[in-house]
Every structure is written in C-alpha cells, then in structure tokens.
Motif scaffolding. Sequence first.
Motif, PDB file in Angstrom:
ATOM      1  N   LYS A  40      -4.343  12.719  13.867  1.00 34.54           N
ATOM      2  CA  LYS A  40      -2.191  11.637  13.970  1.00 34.54           C
ATOM      3  C   LYS A  40      -1.181  12.086  13.341  1.00 34.54           C
ATOM      4  O   LYS A  40      -0.730  12.265  13.733  1.00 34.54           O
ATOM      5  CB  LYS A  40      -3.624   9.702  14.134  1.00 34.54           C
ATOM      6  N   TYR A  41      -2.388  12.459  11.792  1.00 34.31           N
ATOM      7  CA  TYR A  41      -0.553  12.119  11.292  1.00 34.31           C
ATOM      8  C   TYR A  41      -0.637  13.621  10.303  1.00 34.31           C
ATOM      9  O   TYR A  41      -0.077  14.136   9.832  1.00 34.31           O
ATOM     10  CB  TYR A  41      -1.067  11.152  10.088  1.00 34.31           C
ATOM     11  N   LEU A  74       1.756  17.654  -0.278  1.00 34.50           N
ATOM     12  CA  LEU A  74       0.733  17.295  -0.631  1.00 34.50           C
ATOM     13  C   LEU A  74      -0.059  16.040  -1.410  1.00 34.50           C
ATOM     14  O   LEU A  74       1.183  15.771  -1.420  1.00 34.50           O
ATOM     15  CB  LEU A  74      -0.283  18.611  -1.343  1.00 34.50           C
ATOM     16  N   VAL A  75      -0.860  15.478  -0.845  1.00 32.10           N
ATOM     17  CA  VAL A  75      -1.662  13.789  -1.288  1.00 32.10           C
ATOM     18  C   VAL A  75      -3.019  14.050  -1.177  1.00 32.10           C
ATOM     19  O   VAL A  75      -3.779  14.105  -1.066  1.00 32.10           O
ATOM     20  CB  VAL A  75      -0.998  12.998  -0.021  1.00 32.10           C
ATOM     21  N   ALA A  76      -2.992  13.184  -3.277  1.00 35.91           N
ATOM     22  CA  ALA A  76      -3.825  12.867  -3.595  1.00 35.91           C
ATOM     23  C   ALA A  76      -3.801  11.318  -3.795  1.00 35.91           C
ATOM     24  O   ALA A  76      -2.740  11.019  -3.624  1.00 35.91           O
ATOM     25  CB  ALA A  76      -4.042  13.637  -5.313  1.00 35.91           C
ATOM     26  N   GLY A  77      -5.033  11.308  -4.549  1.00 39.05           N
ATOM     27  CA  GLY A  77      -4.874   9.510  -4.750  1.00 39.05           C
ATOM     28  C   GLY A  77      -6.042   8.586  -4.316  1.00 39.05           C
ATOM     29  O   GLY A  77      -6.846   8.957  -3.717  1.00 39.05           O
ATOM     30  N   ALA A  78      -5.593   7.522  -4.352  1.00 34.24           N
ATOM     31  CA  ALA A  78      -7.201   6.587  -3.786  1.00 34.24           C
ATOM     32  C   ALA A  78      -5.923   5.199  -3.949  1.00 34.24           C
ATOM     33  O   ALA A  78      -5.014   4.629  -3.748  1.00 34.24           O
ATOM     34  CB  ALA A  78      -7.627   5.574  -5.432  1.00 34.24           C
ATOM     35  N   VAL A  79      -6.734   4.169  -2.644  1.00 32.53           N
ATOM     36  CA  VAL A  79      -8.140   5.005  -2.054  1.00 32.53           C
ATOM     37  C   VAL A  79      -7.494   4.977  -0.768  1.00 32.53           C
ATOM     38  O   VAL A  79      -6.607   5.046   0.092  1.00 32.53           O
ATOM     39  CB  VAL A  79      -8.719   3.672  -1.853  1.00 32.53           C
ATOM     40  N   THR A  80      -8.263   6.034  -0.459  1.00 33.65           N
ATOM     41  CA  THR A  80      -8.059   6.935   1.519  1.00 33.65           C
ATOM     42  C   THR A  80      -7.957   5.940   2.113  1.00 33.65           C
ATOM     43  O   THR A  80      -7.383   6.342   3.234  1.00 33.65           O
ATOM     44  CB  THR A  80      -9.564   7.644   1.453  1.00 33.65           C
ATOM     45  N   SER A  81      -8.813   5.152   2.621  1.00 30.18           N
ATOM     46  CA  SER A  81      -8.740   4.320   3.596  1.00 30.18           C
ATOM     47  C   SER A  81      -7.806   3.042   3.294  1.00 30.18           C
ATOM     48  O   SER A  81      -7.403   2.008   4.358  1.00 30.18           O
ATOM     49  CB  SER A  81      -9.875   3.328   3.858  1.00 30.18           C
ATOM     50  N   GLY A  82      -6.750   3.390   1.802  1.00 30.62           N
ATOM     51  CA  GLY A  82      -5.733   1.993   2.039  1.00 30.62           C
ATOM     52  C   GLY A  82      -4.422   2.326   1.595  1.00 30.62           C
ATOM     53  O   GLY A  82      -3.733   3.347   2.630  1.00 30.62           O
ATOM     54  N   VAL A  94      -3.705   5.579   0.435  1.00 30.08           N
ATOM     55  CA  VAL A  94      -3.583   7.444   0.846  1.00 30.08           C
ATOM     56  C   VAL A  94      -3.251   7.188   2.002  1.00 30.08           C
ATOM     57  O   VAL A  94      -2.588   7.356   2.472  1.00 30.08           O
ATOM     58  CB  VAL A  94      -4.715   7.982   0.466  1.00 30.08           C
ATOM     59  N   ARG A  95      -4.454   6.586   2.721  1.00 35.31           N
ATOM     60  CA  ARG A  95      -3.266   6.463   4.218  1.00 35.31           C
ATOM     61  C   ARG A  95      -2.286   5.746   4.890  1.00 35.31           C
ATOM     62  O   ARG A  95      -1.504   6.271   6.068  1.00 35.31           O
ATOM     63  CB  ARG A  95      -4.438   5.527   5.188  1.00 35.31           C
ATOM     64  N   ALA A  96      -2.171   4.333   3.905  1.00 34.43           N
ATOM     65  CA  ALA A  96      -0.346   4.218   4.286  1.00 34.43           C
ATOM     66  C   ALA A  96       0.602   5.482   3.729  1.00 34.43           C
ATOM     67  O   ALA A  96       1.515   5.467   4.893  1.00 34.43           O
ATOM     68  CB  ALA A  96      -0.205   2.521   3.465  1.00 34.43           C
ATOM     69  N   SER A  97       0.681   6.097   2.718  1.00 39.23           N
ATOM     70  CA  SER A  97       1.471   6.642   2.227  1.00 39.23           C
ATOM     71  C   SER A  97       1.602   8.268   3.232  1.00 39.23           C
ATOM     72  O   SER A  97       2.684   8.590   3.352  1.00 39.23           O
ATOM     73  CB  SER A  97       0.874   6.834   0.767  1.00 39.23           C
ATOM     74  N   VAL A  98       0.444   8.232   3.607  1.00 42.36           N
ATOM     75  CA  VAL A  98       0.400   9.090   4.701  1.00 42.36           C
ATOM     76  C   VAL A  98       1.014   8.703   6.155  1.00 42.36           C
ATOM     77  O   VAL A  98       2.315  10.265   6.841  1.00 42.36           O
ATOM     78  CB  VAL A  98      -1.024  10.206   4.976  1.00 42.36           C
ATOM     79  N   VAL A  99       0.635   8.280   6.190  1.00 44.24           N
ATOM     80  CA  VAL A  99       1.675   7.729   7.383  1.00 44.24           C
ATOM     81  C   VAL A  99       2.968   7.084   7.613  1.00 44.24           C
ATOM     82  O   VAL A  99       3.723   8.024   8.738  1.00 44.24           O
ATOM     83  CB  VAL A  99       0.980   6.575   8.577  1.00 44.24           C
ATOM     84  N   ASP A 100       3.171   6.697   6.293  1.00 45.37           N
ATOM     85  CA  ASP A 100       4.933   6.988   6.071  1.00 45.37           C
ATOM     86  C   ASP A 100       5.450   8.148   5.859  1.00 45.37           C
ATOM     87  O   ASP A 100       6.471   8.396   6.170  1.00 45.37           O
ATOM     88  CB  ASP A 100       5.579   6.061   5.270  1.00 45.37           C
ATOM     89  N   ALA A 101       5.287   8.924   5.030  1.00 46.99           N
ATOM     90  CA  ALA A 101       5.449  10.446   5.481  1.00 46.99           C
ATOM     91  C   ALA A 101       5.823  10.989   6.043  1.00 46.99           C
ATOM     92  O   ALA A 101       6.690  11.863   6.599  1.00 46.99           O
ATOM     93  CB  ALA A 101       4.741  11.269   4.049  1.00 46.99           C
ATOM     94  N   MET A 102       4.853  11.117   7.637  1.00 41.87           N
ATOM     95  CA  MET A 102       4.641  11.751   8.679  1.00 41.87           C
ATOM     96  C   MET A 102       6.173  10.816   9.276  1.00 41.87           C
ATOM     97  O   MET A 102       6.743  11.276   9.874  1.00 41.87           O
ATOM     98  CB  MET A 102       3.125  11.648   9.593  1.00 41.87           C
ATOM     99  N   SER A 103       6.155   9.619   8.959  1.00 46.70           N
ATOM    100  CA  SER A 103       6.727   8.706   9.582  1.00 46.70           C
ATOM    101  C   SER A 103       8.016   9.424   9.627  1.00 46.70           C
ATOM    102  O   SER A 103       9.552   9.402  10.281  1.00 46.70           O
ATOM    103  CB  SER A 103       7.221   7.477   9.526  1.00 46.70           C
ATOM    104  N   TRP A 104       8.516   9.554   8.150  1.00 49.32           N
ATOM    105  CA  TRP A 104       9.716   9.398   7.482  1.00 49.32           C
ATOM    106  C   TRP A 104       9.887  11.377   7.638  1.00 49.32           C
ATOM    107  O   TRP A 104      10.917  11.585   7.583  1.00 49.32           O
ATOM    108  CB  TRP A 104      10.010   9.905   6.243  1.00 49.32           C
ATOM    109  N   PRO A 153       0.582  -1.517   0.801  1.00 43.63           N
ATOM    110  CA  PRO A 153      -0.410  -0.218  -0.238  1.00 43.63           C
ATOM    111  C   PRO A 153       0.669   1.080  -0.154  1.00 43.63           C
ATOM    112  O   PRO A 153       0.436   2.536  -0.661  1.00 43.63           O
ATOM    113  CB  PRO A 153      -0.619  -0.256   0.936  1.00 43.63           C
ATOM    114  N   SER A 154       1.749   1.343   0.630  1.00 43.91           N
ATOM    115  CA  SER A 154       2.848   2.629   1.090  1.00 43.91           C
ATOM    116  C   SER A 154       3.860   3.159  -0.346  1.00 43.91           C
ATOM    117  O   SER A 154       4.262   2.186  -1.022  1.00 43.91           O
ATOM    118  CB  SER A 154       3.306   2.519   2.382  1.00 43.91           C
TER     119      SER A 154
END
Length: 207
Positions: free
Chosen positions: A190-191, A141-149, A151-161, A120-121
Amino acid sequence: MHKEVETYQRQGFGQTLEMKPPFGLLIVDFVNSFADPQQFGGGNIPQAIERTRSLLAHARQQGWPVAHSRIVFADDDADRNIFGMKVPGMVTLKEDLPGSAIVPQLAPANGELVVRKTVPSAFFGTSLAPWLTQHGVQTLLVAGAVTSGCVRASVVDAMSWGFRPLVVSDCVGDRALGPHEANLFDMAQKYAAVMPLDEAMQVVGQR
C-alpha cells in the motif's frame, strides 16, 4: 497466504514504486529502551540495529540528509497523551534518561536532525517533513523500531507528505516477528517499497 496475495494482486495493490533521487534516511526510535528486551525490545530489534550501522555509514558517505527520532515526554508528564494511556511505560521516556537516548552505535552526527515525539509517527507535530523538503529528498529510506508501530506510522505519513518510502526490511525490527512480517507485507502492498539492505543499495546505486 497464497490466496490472500492473489486477492491483493487482482485488486491492483503492490505496484512498483520508482526510487527517485535525492535520497534521505530516517532512523525511527532506535533508542536504548527499544534495544532492551526487559523494556520495549526483543524480537529481531538487535539484528536490525546492527544492520542499520551499515546503512547509516553508507548514507553518511553519500552525503544524504539523515534524521533520527526519539520518544521524549516532559519531565512533569504534562504532555501525557492517548499513546501514553495505552502504553504507560512510554511516558517514562524523558529527555535526559538513558532509555530515551539513541543507541551509541547509531548516535547522530553533526548536521543530522533529531526529532522528539510523543506519538508513533516521526512526522506528526515535528519539523521532519519541511526539513526533508528543504534538503530536496524524494525517496526516504526508513530503518528503526518497531515495524508494526512507529515505523509503520512514519512510513504512512512519509507517503502522505509526498515522499517515496523505501523500508529497508532487515534494518527495521519488532518485539514480535508476526507483526513485523505482516506489516512489511502490508506496507509493500500500500505505501512503500520494501527490500533488504543489499537490494536497496543496488537500487539506489543505479539511480
């Protein structure tokens, strides 16, 4: 939901995240198969793709670093993984098949990074984080699909980095609106910062 929001506030979630330049844009998995409700699409994904056209045009006009991600499995399925076991159809997304190609209206331009992934990420096992760092990005800035999958995984990793994620809420979509809305709420708590395109453009324009 009111009582739940009060609980989050009381526990200190949902703090404001300052949007610091330089900015970058990540477009997650807006590929043909996710635009097609007969494959992996549906819900509000078509509207999110259309809205992202304006976001991408702005990013290019401003000279931001732009990255795209695609799900691409090996032609012989040698890299089939747990994600592919949970969602077997994902393994059908191959390099040269139309379903895994980025939708034409958001096709990458020269100099934009395209990362291929089997999870996912968009960050896991790819060159995305060092590429964004090399380009000096602080707020992504993040766009894309799907929000719950993805996108969310990438956002969590972006924050983690160490990047500051800004999820553009009308530029992300999901095949079902319930998970879309729940995950926007959760990411905002959270993120990430979460806001629609018009507000996001105002915020980054002030920076």
